[in-house]
Design an enzyme around this catalytic site. Sequence first.
Site, PDB file in Angstrom:
ATOM      1  N   GLU A  94       0.724  -1.229  -0.046  1.00 29.90           N
ATOM      2  CA  GLU A  94      -0.040  -0.028  -0.061  1.00 29.90           C
ATOM      3  C   GLU A  94       0.905   1.322  -0.095  1.00 29.90           C
ATOM      4  OE1 GLU A  94      -2.729  -0.021   3.163  1.00 29.90           O
ATOM      5  OE2 GLU A  94      -2.859  -2.020   2.946  1.00 29.90           O
ATOM      6  N   CYS A 107       3.330   8.349   1.448  1.00 28.62           N
ATOM      7  CA  CYS A 107       3.740   7.230   2.522  1.00 28.62           C
ATOM      8  C   CYS A 107       4.099   6.010   1.756  1.00 28.62           C
ATOM      9  CB  CYS A 107       2.666   7.277   3.591  1.00 28.62           C
ATOM     10  SG  CYS A 107       3.003   5.757   4.537  1.00 28.62           S
ATOM     11  N   CYS A 114       5.294  -7.870   7.367  1.00 30.68           N
ATOM     12  CA  CYS A 114       6.412  -7.295   8.583  1.00 30.68           C
ATOM     13  C   CYS A 114       6.537  -8.306   9.528  1.00 30.68           C
ATOM     14  CB  CYS A 114       5.566  -6.028   8.875  1.00 30.68           C
ATOM     15  SG  CYS A 114       6.914  -5.148  10.221  1.00 30.68           S
ATOM     16  N   CYS A 118       4.321  -5.916  15.784  1.00 37.15           N
ATOM     17  CA  CYS A 118       3.571  -4.765  16.752  1.00 37.15           C
ATOM     18  C   CYS A 118       2.056  -5.009  17.148  1.00 37.15           C
ATOM     19  CB  CYS A 118       3.527  -3.332  16.163  1.00 37.15           C
ATOM     20  SG  CYS A 118       5.277  -2.961  16.132  1.00 37.15           S
ATOM     21  N   CYS A 121      -0.787  -3.132  14.882  1.00 42.74           N
ATOM     22  CA  CYS A 121      -0.542  -2.808  13.593  1.00 42.74           C
ATOM     23  C   CYS A 121      -1.108  -4.003  12.499  1.00 42.74           C
ATOM     24  CB  CYS A 121       1.022  -2.528  13.376  1.00 42.74           C
ATOM     25  SG  CYS A 121       1.300  -2.431  11.725  1.00 42.74           S
ATOM     26  N   GLU A 162       9.137  -2.695   8.066  1.00 43.53           N
ATOM     27  CA  GLU A 162      10.085  -2.132   8.727  1.00 43.53           C
ATOM     28  C   GLU A 162      11.280  -1.592   7.739  1.00 43.53           C
ATOM     29  OE1 GLU A 162      10.688  -0.634  11.839  1.00 43.53           O
ATOM     30  OE2 GLU A 162      12.722  -0.533  11.104  1.00 43.53           O
ATOM     31  N   SER A 216       9.064   5.035  16.437  1.00 43.95           N
ATOM     32  CA  SER A 216       7.773   4.608  16.964  1.00 43.95           C
ATOM     33  C   SER A 216       7.848   4.120  18.295  1.00 43.95           C
ATOM     34  CB  SER A 216       7.133   3.547  16.054  1.00 43.95           C
ATOM     35  OG  SER A 216       7.044   3.779  14.801  1.00 43.95           O
ATOM     36  N   CYS A 334      -2.401   2.011   7.520  1.00 40.00           N
ATOM     37  CA  CYS A 334      -1.592   1.174   7.017  1.00 40.00           C
ATOM     38  C   CYS A 334      -2.001  -0.379   7.064  1.00 40.00           C
ATOM     39  CB  CYS A 334      -0.115   1.567   7.317  1.00 40.00           C
ATOM     40  SG  CYS A 334       0.957   0.600   7.268  1.00 40.00           S
TER      41      CYS A 334
HETATM   42  N1  SAH Z   1       7.930  -0.178  10.840  1.00 39.56           N
HETATM   43  C1  SAH Z   1       7.900   1.082  11.029  1.00 39.56           C
HETATM   44  C2  SAH Z   1       7.154   1.815   9.806  1.00 39.56           C
HETATM   45  C3  SAH Z   1       5.852   1.344   9.381  1.00 39.56           C
HETATM   46  S1  SAH Z   1       4.348   1.744  10.589  1.00 39.56           S
HETATM   47  C4  SAH Z   1       7.748   1.684  12.307  1.00 39.56           C
HETATM   48  O1  SAH Z   1       7.231   0.820  13.015  1.00 39.56           O
HETATM   49  O2  SAH Z   1       7.945   2.641  12.522  1.00 39.56           O
HETATM   50  C5  SAH Z   1       4.202   3.354  10.551  1.00 39.56           C
HETATM   51  C6  SAH Z   1       3.824   3.832  11.685  1.00 39.56           C
HETATM   52  O3  SAH Z   1       2.380   3.520  12.109  1.00 39.56           O
HETATM   53  C7  SAH Z   1       4.593   3.548  13.120  1.00 39.56           C
HETATM   54  O4  SAH Z   1       4.646   4.533  14.095  1.00 39.56           O
HETATM   55  C8  SAH Z   1       3.283   2.369  13.713  1.00 39.56           C
HETATM   56  O5  SAH Z   1       3.657   2.202  15.155  1.00 39.56           O
HETATM   57  C9  SAH Z   1       2.210   3.279  13.487  1.00 39.56           C
HETATM   58  N2  SAH Z   1       0.723   2.368  13.553  1.00 39.56           N
HETATM   59  C10 SAH Z   1       0.901   1.321  12.968  1.00 39.56           C
HETATM   60  N3  SAH Z   1      -0.331   0.563  13.069  1.00 39.56           N
HETATM   61  C11 SAH Z   1      -0.948   1.717  13.956  1.00 39.56           C
HETATM   62  C12 SAH Z   1      -2.533   1.843  14.242  1.00 39.56           C
HETATM   63  N4  SAH Z   1      -3.538   1.024  14.090  1.00 39.56           N
HETATM   64  N5  SAH Z   1      -2.702   3.109  14.790  1.00 39.56           N
HETATM   65  C13 SAH Z   1      -1.773   4.234  14.870  1.00 39.56           C
HETATM   66  N6  SAH Z   1      -0.720   4.068  14.345  1.00 39.56           N
HETATM   67  C14 SAH Z   1      -0.353   2.882  13.716  1.00 39.56           C
END
Ligand code: SAH
Length: 344
Positions: A94, A107, A114, A118, A121, A162, A216, A334
């Site tokens: 995406e 973005c 991934c 997390c 996510c 990531e 993050s 995302c």
């Molecule tokens: N892996 C990287 C980049 C991709 S995630 C990272 O962790 O930073 C991009 C951002 O979106 C990160 O800050 C992640 O923690 C956040 N993110 C993922 N899922 C989310 C959600 N459901 N609500 C808010 N932020 C979210």
Amino acid sequence: MSPITDIMSLTLGELKDFAESIGEKPFRAAQIFKWLHQKRAGDFDAMTDLPLQLRERLKAEFSFGHIKPVKILTSASDGTVKLLFELCDGNHVETVLMRYEHGDSLCVSTQAGCKMGCRFCASTIAGFKRNLEPCEILGQLYETERATGRKVSSIVLMGIGEPLDNFDNVVKFLQILSTPEGTDMSLRHVSLSTCGLVDRIYDLAALDLGLTLSISLHSPYDKKRSELMPINNRYHIPELMKACRDYFGRTGRRISFEYALIEGENDSYDDAKALVGLMKGMPAHINVIPVNKIKERSYRSDRGSAQRFCRLLCSLGANATVRRTLGADINAACGQLRREYEEN
Ligand code: SAH
């Protein structure tokens, strides 16, 4: 050089080496690079000022893969566009185009799926498929500009994946993106977001590319952060903050911290105080984001809470803002579009 290398993944230096290896003059490399990354030629035949023989050689030597948008959603309310791309092997990623006062920001995804796990996510739920090649990260930019007719002025590596777990390809993408004979984007206009791969943060600082680093964070406490983000079991918060200070020390770039606010998990007064404490002595900016609801989890928060938490951070001396919510009507968070598409 492997015969299946995609020509769009080559840096100008690598193209020059190739030109030399087949007895061509180095200026041919710059010519090809411009066709690919400035004029955005769709195939080798479009490169009309190259001798026919050279074009044939390129065709034999390289692939010229294309990623294609299979779904494009445009927000009626704020002009956000979300694109789902299909890669050559059938994987999907995406990309989101967002409109800001200072211009359009893109973005991009850096991996299909991934590994980081997390909890909140959507991108990580179905696991990891593979790293994206430099050409596939660039392709998201080129195909978005082509499909929307809009010009991207900044890029955030904050989509699926990531970026520091695909370090070499991401660095190559950044090199190609910023080459004057190509798109020529200043890396001051690029942010890279990481869940905190500490060793790679040091590697990135050593390259001093001039980009903004976003961390993050999501909790100032190791226990809670490890619950939300398994990577925290490998690199604890003190180690991560040390790497951030080192990054700032070497590059002079202020660090940005992402904080997805989750009701009952990380939104207390103590959380705010501890978070501000972590930032002491380092120019930092905290981005508070109301957590995006995903259907697989019950995490929630709202804009009002994010605004209150942000005011609290500011009153405690931090530099914090609430991230604007864009594309709410098109599920722009995302990983959600890809999951829906692949599930069906
Ligand atoms: N892996 C990287 C980049 C991709 S995630 C990272 O962790 O930073 C991009 C951002 O979106 C990160 O800050 C992640 O923690 C956040 N993110 C993922 N899922 C989310 C959600 N459901 N609500 C808010 N932020 C979210």
